[in-house]
Design a protein around this motif. Structure first.
Motif, PDB file in Angstrom:
ATOM      1  N   VAL A  60      -4.758   2.641   1.223  1.00  0.00           N
ATOM      2  CA  VAL A  60      -4.761   1.359   0.518  1.00  0.00           C
ATOM      3  C   VAL A  60      -5.980   1.334  -0.409  1.00  0.00           C
ATOM      4  CG1 VAL A  60      -5.968   0.271   2.485  1.00  0.00           C
ATOM      5  CG2 VAL A  60      -4.673  -1.165   0.903  1.00  0.00           C
ATOM      6  N   ALA A  61      -5.867   0.592  -1.491  1.00  0.00           N
ATOM      7  CA  ALA A  61      -6.908   0.590  -2.525  1.00  0.00           C
ATOM      8  C   ALA A  61      -8.289   0.255  -1.972  1.00  0.00           C
ATOM      9  CB  ALA A  61      -6.530  -0.387  -3.634  1.00  0.00           C
ATOM     10  N   SER A  62      -8.327  -0.534  -0.901  1.00  0.00           N
ATOM     11  CA  SER A  62      -9.621  -0.980  -0.380  1.00  0.00           C
ATOM     12  C   SER A  62     -10.226  -0.024   0.653  1.00  0.00           C
ATOM     13  CB  SER A  62      -9.447  -2.364   0.255  1.00  0.00           C
ATOM     14  OG  SER A  62      -8.388  -2.330   1.199  1.00  0.00           O
TER      15      SER A  62
ATOM     16  N   ARG B 109       0.838  -1.199   0.000  1.00  0.00           N
ATOM     17  CA  ARG B 109       0.000   0.000   0.000  1.00  0.00           C
ATOM     18  C   ARG B 109       0.878   1.256   0.000  1.00  0.00           C
ATOM     19  NH1 ARG B 109      -1.294  -1.565   6.267  1.00  0.00           N
ATOM     20  NH2 ARG B 109       0.716  -0.806   7.035  1.00  0.00           N
TER      21      ARG B 109
END
Lengths: 374, 374
Positions: B320-322, B304
């Motif tokens: 982070v992407a999520s 990340r």
């Protein structure tokens, strides 16, 4: 990070097999071991306990799996060395759900042991994901192994104890009055390292009325004539802990202090002598407590008599009134009664003792007399 | 032990009230906070996380209770100071069951938040004792407060960052080739302390092929000409963490390294520039990732973009992407993209950035250029 124990791969293979057997013995289908002393005990290296899940899955039968963040994989592969042939590494990416991976590799396990220090966030997520599996403490399975030290471990505990003794002898040879607790504590940390510890864990310096607080944090109090000083120090050497306490007195102790210290010393010695395989942990505690009780100071002995020691400073077995477990050869633990008179002074004497077939062996060998210092 | 934050009692009163409010907001009847950064954040002192339960009970409404081993009571009373007037201390003796005490002081609570890092042994015992209460993560309630830093906290983060910058400047002014990673790492720890940290937390020195392992543990490898060296260092000052990474190169970097490092530097700068209240954490991650992806090295950026920082080195918010959470003023976090070419070399650039109403402010101010060293 827990220092690497640097045992042989064969030792770690035996420990991994032992963990699986301990799980079977307790009717568990698997153990989940997150970074902790248990993790380092099994795998030989310490991974950091972080918000990203690292989890060793040890099934009662079958292959061991290590689920870990992808960025930790190179380190794990390096540290595991040839053990990596027997532990399947399953790296997860930042947007993966590692809990789902754990479920997958548990393969329908219905009774799962969780490492004692696993973070609540993971426990709660696992509980939801693994429903209806029963989650129980892995502690008893792991400590069944870890509480019995082999010869190599006893040797490491002995080397750590010798290093702590050297630091204790050195600090009590120095002039302590006119220095603050925190200064003396910093000096002890230096001495612990000089004596061979890789890490200085703690250096309690509790002077004057502070000596009546068992876990006092050293502060700005200046040590002065007439002070009792409890010194409780330890660190880590080759992955194993040291922990010893002595009590010093600045100048000549008054008669009351000398007399009460004599009771404490008798209690500590009696508890050490009582160590034998088959004797209950509670009985060691009672041996020390009876002597202090009989002298009329039972209320001033406000903690248990001792704790097991190994890779952790505190581990099984605990020498406490509520623990009926019998000692067995290979147990290693502190014997450390104390007397604490609130607002006035306190004293503690602590040695690490190993239970052998023929009785207790003290690993700390400095004199337990009240130490007169300047 | 977490260093004491030494904020005023008024600050801790406000934080305790904030925790109760955060519990109410989430429909929780109480929070159970064991020793951890959350504990130190609320009470102003760090208690050790041990096998003996220490547990702060923060009800949504009503009085705060601190259940703790009797031998920890003198220290707690001393450290709490005037806050002890508002926190009821309930000491337990060695043979008492502290879980039963927690149940008693929870007084029938049906939805209880558990501190994120509470040990599994306590979680599992509480689950059994509190049935049918629902146990959930206290993390969201605590981080709702902790992720927004006040001016005093930002100042401490800034002082910690300045100390880390001083250590980074000092180490990259020294000759590094001909020294082992572990020697350089030890030197960095000294420099972190000299620069004003109370504790040196970590000092990653990853040289040559090791620079491709993001969490490499410094070892006996000798640094030599032609090595990339990732330096990732930090510690704690006045209770708050520092964390910065720079990449050095021994001698003149080859064109490939210089070019790829240029991409990384562009990605890191773009992510810093993208910081604004309202921008999603995932978007900061995407900003850095797009640039590295476009250069064809997306697979080499294996983690990340960053993590929140405060009393802990890693805390909310995570970039982070999520994570769709929008940034808000007062968030503090690392921005640290990296590129890792397995077996060859790697690089990382990391700054701590604070989100303000008018954009991001970097707390680390050393140059982000690839540092040529001898």
């Amino acid at each position: 990070m827990t220092p690497s124990a640097e045992f042989t791969p064969a030792t770690h293979r035996r420990r991994l097999a032992g963990a699986a057997a301990a799980a079977r013995d307790r009717g568990l289908d698997a153990l989940l071991i997150t970074p902790s002393p248990d993790y380092a005990y099994l795998l030989g290296y310490g991974a950091p306990a972080l918000e990203r899940l690292t989890c060793l899955v040890v099934p009662a039968e079958g292959e061991v799996t290590l689920i870990l963040p992808r960025l930790e994989e190179p380190l794990a592969r390096h540290e595991l060395g040839e053990l990596a042939d027997e532990v399947e590494l399953i790296p997860w990416d930042e947007t993966d759900d590692p809990i789902r991976l754990v479920r997958q590799y548990l393969d329908g396990a219905l009774r799962v042991g969780l490492q004692d220090q696993m973070w609540a966030r993971f426990v709660l997520r696992l509980r939801a994901a693994l429903d209806p599996a029963e989650l129980v403490e892995a502690g008893p399975a792991m400590s069944a192994m870890r509480r019995i030290k082999d010869a190599d471990e006893v040797e490491r505990l002995g080397a750590a104890a010798a290093a702590a003794d050297a630091a204790m002898s050195a600090i009590t040879s120095e002039r302590l009055s006119g220095r603050t607790e925190i200064d003396v504590s910093r000096r002890i940390r230096e001495l612990l390292i000089e004596a061979g510890h890789e890490a200085a864990g703690f250096a309690i310096v509790a002077s004057g009325p502070n000596s009546a607080s068992p876990h006092h944090v050293p502060g700005s109090r200046m040590i002065e004539p007439g002070d009792a000083i409890v010194l409780d120090i330890g660190g880590s050497r080759a992955g194993y802990a040291s922990d010893t306490s002595r009590t010093a007195f600045v100048g000549e102790p008054p008669a009351e202090v000398a007399a009460l210290y004599g009771v404490l010393r008798e209690a500590q010695a009696a508890a050490c002598l009582a160590v034998q395989p088959g004797v209950a942990c509670s009985e060691i505690d009672a041996t020390a407590r009876r002597i202090i009780d009989d002298a009329g100071y039972g209320d001033a002995f406000i903690h248990r008599t001792g704790h097991g020691i190994g890779m952790e400073t505190h581990e099984e077995p605990y020498l406490v009134a509520s623990n009926p477990d019998p000692l067995v050869a290979g147990n290693a633990f502190s014997i450390e009664p104390g007397i604490y008179l609130s607002g006035r002074w306190g004293a503690r004497i602590e040695d690490i003792v190993v239970c052998t077939e023929s009785g207790g062996t003290r690993l700390n060998t400095t004199s337990t007399e009240l130490i007169e210092v300047e």
